[in-house]
Scaffold this active site. Structure first.
Site, mmCIF file in Angstrom:
data_model
loop_
_atom_site.group_PDB
_atom_site.id
_atom_site.type_symbol
_atom_site.label_atom_id
_atom_site.label_comp_id
_atom_site.label_asym_id
_atom_site.label_seq_id
_atom_site.Cartn_x
_atom_site.Cartn_y
_atom_site.Cartn_z
ATOM 1 N N GLU A 174 -7.340 0.424 2.113
ATOM 2 C CA GLU A 174 -7.142 -0.414 1.975
ATOM 3 C C GLU A 174 -5.660 -0.025 1.088
ATOM 4 O O GLU A 174 -6.195 0.351 0.187
ATOM 5 C CB GLU A 174 -7.887 -2.090 1.254
ATOM 6 C CG GLU A 174 -7.317 -3.577 0.799
ATOM 7 C CD GLU A 174 -6.322 -3.160 -0.242
ATOM 8 O OE1 GLU A 174 -5.213 -2.997 -0.202
ATOM 9 O OE2 GLU A 174 -6.811 -3.546 -1.181
ATOM 10 N N LYS A 228 -15.711 5.885 -7.502
ATOM 11 C CA LYS A 228 -14.903 7.006 -8.135
ATOM 12 C C LYS A 228 -13.702 6.111 -9.223
ATOM 13 O O LYS A 228 -13.290 5.259 -8.141
ATOM 14 C CB LYS A 228 -14.762 8.117 -7.903
ATOM 15 C CG LYS A 228 -14.016 8.814 -8.666
ATOM 16 C CD LYS A 228 -12.732 9.502 -8.580
ATOM 17 C CE LYS A 228 -11.167 9.066 -8.318
ATOM 18 N NZ LYS A 228 -10.856 8.961 -8.910
ATOM 19 N N GLU A 257 7.162 0.432 -1.737
ATOM 20 C CA GLU A 257 6.650 -0.558 -2.711
ATOM 21 C C GLU A 257 7.093 0.167 -3.915
ATOM 22 O O GLU A 257 6.750 1.426 -3.735
ATOM 23 C CB GLU A 257 5.237 0.036 -1.739
ATOM 24 C CG GLU A 257 4.492 -0.673 -3.199
ATOM 25 C CD GLU A 257 2.662 -0.530 -2.817
ATOM 26 O OE1 GLU A 257 2.529 0.604 -2.743
ATOM 27 O OE2 GLU A 257 1.673 -1.272 -2.719
ATOM 28 N N CYS A 281 -1.395 -5.105 -4.838
ATOM 29 C CA CYS A 281 -0.995 -3.879 -3.268
ATOM 30 C C CYS A 281 -0.477 -5.469 -2.424
ATOM 31 O O CYS A 281 0.621 -4.847 -1.581
ATOM 32 C CB CYS A 281 -1.555 -3.816 -2.620
ATOM 33 S SG CYS A 281 -3.453 -5.372 -2.364
HETATM 34 P P1 ADP Z 1 -1.147 5.454 -7.522
HETATM 35 O O1 ADP Z 1 -0.784 6.094 -6.788
HETATM 36 O O2 ADP Z 1 -1.169 4.114 -7.505
HETATM 37 O O3 ADP Z 1 -2.313 6.065 -8.628
HETATM 38 P P2 ADP Z 1 -3.414 6.956 -5.612
HETATM 39 O O4 ADP Z 1 -3.804 6.739 -4.253
HETATM 40 O O5 ADP Z 1 -3.276 7.617 -6.218
HETATM 41 O O6 ADP Z 1 -2.857 5.362 -6.173
HETATM 42 O O7 ADP Z 1 -4.866 6.379 -6.269
HETATM 43 C C1 ADP Z 1 -6.276 5.368 -6.300
HETATM 44 C C2 ADP Z 1 -7.496 6.190 -6.842
HETATM 45 O O8 ADP Z 1 -6.999 7.437 -5.653
HETATM 46 C C3 ADP Z 1 -7.855 6.643 -7.467
HETATM 47 O O9 ADP Z 1 -10.097 6.253 -8.057
HETATM 48 C C4 ADP Z 1 -7.349 7.689 -7.500
HETATM 49 O O10 ADP Z 1 -7.486 9.184 -8.238
HETATM 50 C C5 ADP Z 1 -7.544 8.123 -6.208
HETATM 51 N N1 ADP Z 1 -7.280 9.664 -5.730
HETATM 52 C C6 ADP Z 1 -5.634 10.533 -6.035
HETATM 53 N N2 ADP Z 1 -5.702 11.279 -4.364
HETATM 54 C C7 ADP Z 1 -6.347 11.230 -4.339
HETATM 55 C C8 ADP Z 1 -7.739 11.597 -2.507
HETATM 56 N N3 ADP Z 1 -6.498 12.487 -2.987
HETATM 57 N N4 ADP Z 1 -8.586 11.779 -2.600
HETATM 58 C C9 ADP Z 1 -9.169 11.526 -2.735
HETATM 59 N N5 ADP Z 1 -8.862 9.865 -4.144
HETATM 60 C C10 ADP Z 1 -7.541 9.978 -4.817
#
Ligand code: ADP
Length: 495
Positions: free
Chosen positions: A266, A192, A399, A300
């Site tokens: 990560e 995804k 961060e 990161c």
């Molecule tokens: P950022 O806050 O920098 O956008 P995220 O950790 O929210 O980083 O997003 C990183 C990835 O994780 C993206 O592909 C996002 O769609 C996905 N993501 C965000 N929330 C969830 C969740 N609760 N469960 C699984 N995947 C998630």
């Protein structure tokens, strides 16, 4: 500020967009979401929509996982290691042949300068080639038993169906970091991409189809955080690999813990970058600039806390301020651009919020701090440098994931090591010095998954990457990265 839009794209990239709207790639087919929902991906240089993508829900996630299971138990499971190796190599070649187009899509979707995007695609090619070699070299061991007439050995078997969730800062490269060990070990996956940057993964899926990797081996599910959560929640997923924020990583880790799914994470960082008094200052200033401002600080392992010995503090800070003020900020597709926009309106607001917090807390702004003139709806942020902060301030602890560097003076080695480690994170650390014995001593004292000496951010497909503490669980790259996709089985036979 110059502007450049989707009109600047080459014919292949325009044709890719014209093939839209984006769909999921499930079981070798291009499908819409079961409920037909879509979302827009936005050009961060203009704030305008590029195209629409399918927004995956639980039904789509279940369908993708079922396709991955079928491939694991069917065609892909029956594909020999040498055939897998050849297919990984073929994918590397296909990516290389389309490097320009992939880089343009990445630059358009993420905002990064085109030259850097090309570097990302080239790194993806090397990563796949490295893993093509591993596919035929996954070996168990024979185990010596004290009891007589025993044959004991280990087998390494693919863990099964993976759910892999990637972020938006290096969309294609992070997807390849995830896919390469899957393909090498014989696992299958549902990948995804991030909702901010889905384009390069959609193009990658076309190339996966083109090179003949069996249907269902790699499925690409487009969507947002809820899509990711639905994917992680699928009972038939054996292993989850996630790169993203620490907050979401904790959630995913907890879910996987409950169900005892294998998981690697990560996550974030607030990495210390330490300039020792005997450093080559020119090199240290240049390197420390890149350590933070590369990819507009959306990395990161960005070197976001810069510790400089008091004797050289003013010189380093003024060198960095000069470089930050001179940086050409603009759209990624503009060849003059050195620093692209941040990825989204949300990220822009977040970064500006941190800059305001730094000011309010009394830190001194020595460069940047604003949105550049002529941003025209794009999510641009001036490269920003704070001095006069304390270790306790928000800008020095949290961060930011944007172009905001905090410089902090120190006086001795023990002190700087303790302050460097005084963080919940432990992803990376940097040391600039001409005294390599001191550098290695300090490297041993720092709590970080990777320590850079006289460079920042070098890496190789063979060098492991990952974090201590809240920066994650597990490592990617190198042979240890493959172990996360393998179960170890011990076979004991009484002869
Ligand atoms: P950022 O806050 O920098 O956008 P995220 O950790 O929210 O980083 O997003 C990183 C990835 O994780 C993206 O592909 C996002 O769609 C996905 N993501 C965000 N929330 C969830 C969740 N609760 N469960 C699984 N995947 C998630």
């Amino acid at each position: 500020m110059a502007t450049a839009t989707a009109d600047a794209l080459s014919k292949p990239a325009q044709e890719f967009l014209a093939r839209g709207p984006g769909r999921h790639f499930i079981g070798g087919e291009w499908v819409e979401s079961a409920d037909g929902r879509m979302f827009e991906t936005i050009d961060p240089a203009t704030g305008e929509a590029i195209t629409e993508m399918a927004l995956g829900g639980p039904e789509d996630a279940a369908r993708a996982v079922a396709a991955a299971r079928e491939a694991f138990e069917g065609k892909w499971g029956a594909t020999s290691p040498s055939k897998r190796s050849g297919l990984i190599w073929a994918l590397a070649e296909a990516i290389k042949a389309n490097l320009g187009e992939l880089a343009e899509l990445e630059s358009l979707d993420n905002g990064k300068p085109l030259g850097y995007a090309k570097g990302d695609v080239a790194a993806a090619v090397s990563h796949l080639r490295y893993h093509a070699g591993w596919a035929t070299k996954i070996e168990g061991e024979t185990i010596p038993f004290s009891a007589p007439d025993v044959l004991a050995y280990t087998r390494k078997e693919p863990v099964g169906v993976c759910a892999q969730i990637v972020p938006w800062n290096f969309p294609l490269l992070m997807a390849i970091w995830k896919l390469a060990p899957v393909l090498a070990t014989g696992c299958t996956t549902v990948l995804k991409p991030a909702e901010q940057t889905p384009l390069s993964a959609a193009r990658l899926a076309e190339l996966i189809e083109e090179v003949g990797i069996p249907a269902g081996t790699v499925n690409v599910l487009s969507g947002d955080g809820a899509t990711g959560a639905a994917l992680v929640g699928q009972p038939d997923v054996d292993k989850v690999a996630f790169t993203g924020s620490t907050a979401v990583g904790r959630e995913i880790g907890a879910k996987c813990g409950r169900e005892l799914k294998r998981v690697t994470l990560e996550l974030g960082g607030k990495s210390p970058n330490i300039v020792l008094p005997d450093a080559d200052l020119e090199l240290a200033i240049k390197g420390s600039y890149e350590a933070l401002y590369f990819n507009t600080g959306q990395v990161c392992n960005a070197g976001s806390r810069l510790f400089v010995h008091s004797s050289q503090y003013d010189e380093v800070v003024s060198g960095l301020a000069e470089a930050a003020k001179a940086a050409r900020v603009g759209p990624g597709l503009d060849p003059e651009t050195e620093l692209g926009p941040v990825v989204s309106a949300e990220q822009h607001e977040r970064v500006m919020g941190y800059i305001a917090a730094g000011r309010d807390d009394g830190a001194e702004l020595v460069a940047g701090g604003g949105t550049p003139d002529g941003s025209n709806g794009g999510y641009f942020v001036e490269p920003t440098l704070f001095s006069g902060a304390t270790d306790e301030m928000k800008v020095a602890r949290e961060e930011i994931f944007g172009p905001v560097l905090v410089a902090l003076p120190y006086d001795d080695l023990e002190e700087v090591a303790a302050r460097a480690n005084d963080t919940e994170y432990g992803l990376a650390a940097g040391i600039w010095t001409r005294d390599l014995s001191k550098a290695h001593k300090l490297a041993g004292m720092l709590q970080a998954g990777v320590v850079y000496i006289n460079n920042w951010g070098m890496g190789d497909p063979a060098s492991p990457f990952g974090g201590f503490k809240a920066s994650g669980i597990g490592r990617e790259r190198g042979h240890v990265g493959l172990d996360a996709y393998l179960e170890l089985k011990t076979v004991i036979a009484q002869l």
